[in-house]
Motif scaffolding. Structure first.
Motif, PDB file in Angstrom:
ATOM      1  N   ASP A 104      -7.133  -3.976  -2.361  1.00 49.93           N
ATOM      2  CA  ASP A 104      -6.611  -3.568  -1.065  1.00 49.93           C
ATOM      3  C   ASP A 104      -5.190  -3.012  -1.139  1.00 49.93           C
ATOM      4  O   ASP A 104      -4.792  -2.211  -0.301  1.00 49.93           O
ATOM      5  CB  ASP A 104      -6.641  -4.739  -0.079  1.00 49.93           C
ATOM      6  N   TYR A 105      -4.419  -3.460  -2.099  1.00 50.21           N
ATOM      7  CA  TYR A 105      -3.032  -3.005  -2.246  1.00 50.21           C
ATOM      8  C   TYR A 105      -2.893  -2.247  -3.557  1.00 50.21           C
ATOM      9  O   TYR A 105      -3.705  -2.390  -4.469  1.00 50.21           O
ATOM     10  CB  TYR A 105      -2.073  -4.193  -2.193  1.00 50.21           C
ATOM     11  N   LYS A 150       0.885  -1.165   0.000  1.00 50.71           N
ATOM     12  CA  LYS A 150       0.000   0.000   0.000  1.00 50.71           C
ATOM     13  C   LYS A 150       0.915   1.204   0.000  1.00 50.71           C
ATOM     14  O   LYS A 150       1.801   1.327   0.848  1.00 50.71           O
ATOM     15  CB  LYS A 150      -0.902   0.015   1.234  1.00 50.71           C
TER      16      LYS A 150
END
Length: 155
Positions: free
Chosen positions: A103-104, A75
């Motif tokens: 999510d990343y 991230k």
């Protein structure tokens, strides 16, 4: 008798090269039942269009001692994304770097000789303040790796 279209010939030529990237123009022409000049012209067009980007060997890194594969998810602070991906691209052992959704922000795949080498390279990367979070997975078994697929061809 079927007429081979330009696109169909290109697909067959690509498939033949996927099977043997070292095939000669003559053997490709024989396999495709066209002239050497036709193969040469189509191959040049595919290269000029960026469809075929080059010819490289397929290296088995495991056989060379790079038997630790890591998948690194990061991230990243938004404005730093280009800098992080550039740094990853420059690291010789990173074989794949993706900017992704989810999510990343970044997924990178690296090959290492051992877990110590992997650990030190990842720790060096994680000292960057623009990396907010990371997740690293070590591959236990590569079921399929660097696979390419034949193009569909109209028969």
């Amino acid at each position: 008798m079927t007429v081979m279209t330009y696109e169909n010939l290109d697909a067959k030529l690509i498939n033949a090269l996927l099977g043997d990237g070292r095939a000669s123009l003559r053997s490709l022409a024989e396999d495709l039942d066209v002239s050497v000049t036709t193969v040469s012209n189509h191959l040049r067009d595919l290269e000029d269009q960026g469809v075929i980007e080059g010819y490289t060997p397929r290296v088995n890194y495991d056989a060379l001692g790079y038997d630790v594969t890591a998948i690194i998810q990061l991230k990243v602070e938004g404005s730093a994304l280009p800098d992080i991906t550039d740094r990853l691209r420059e690291q010789k052992q990173m074989t794949t770097v993706y900017e992704v959704t989810g999510d990343y922000d970044v997924i990178a795949v690296g090959k290492f000789r051992d877990t110590d080498g992997m650990n030190s390279q990842i720790k060096e990367l994680l000292t960057d303040a623009d990396i907010r979070e990371s997740n690293t997975s070590v591959v236990l078994n590569a079921v399929v790796e660097n696979a390419q697929f034949d193009l569909d061809v109209d028969e």
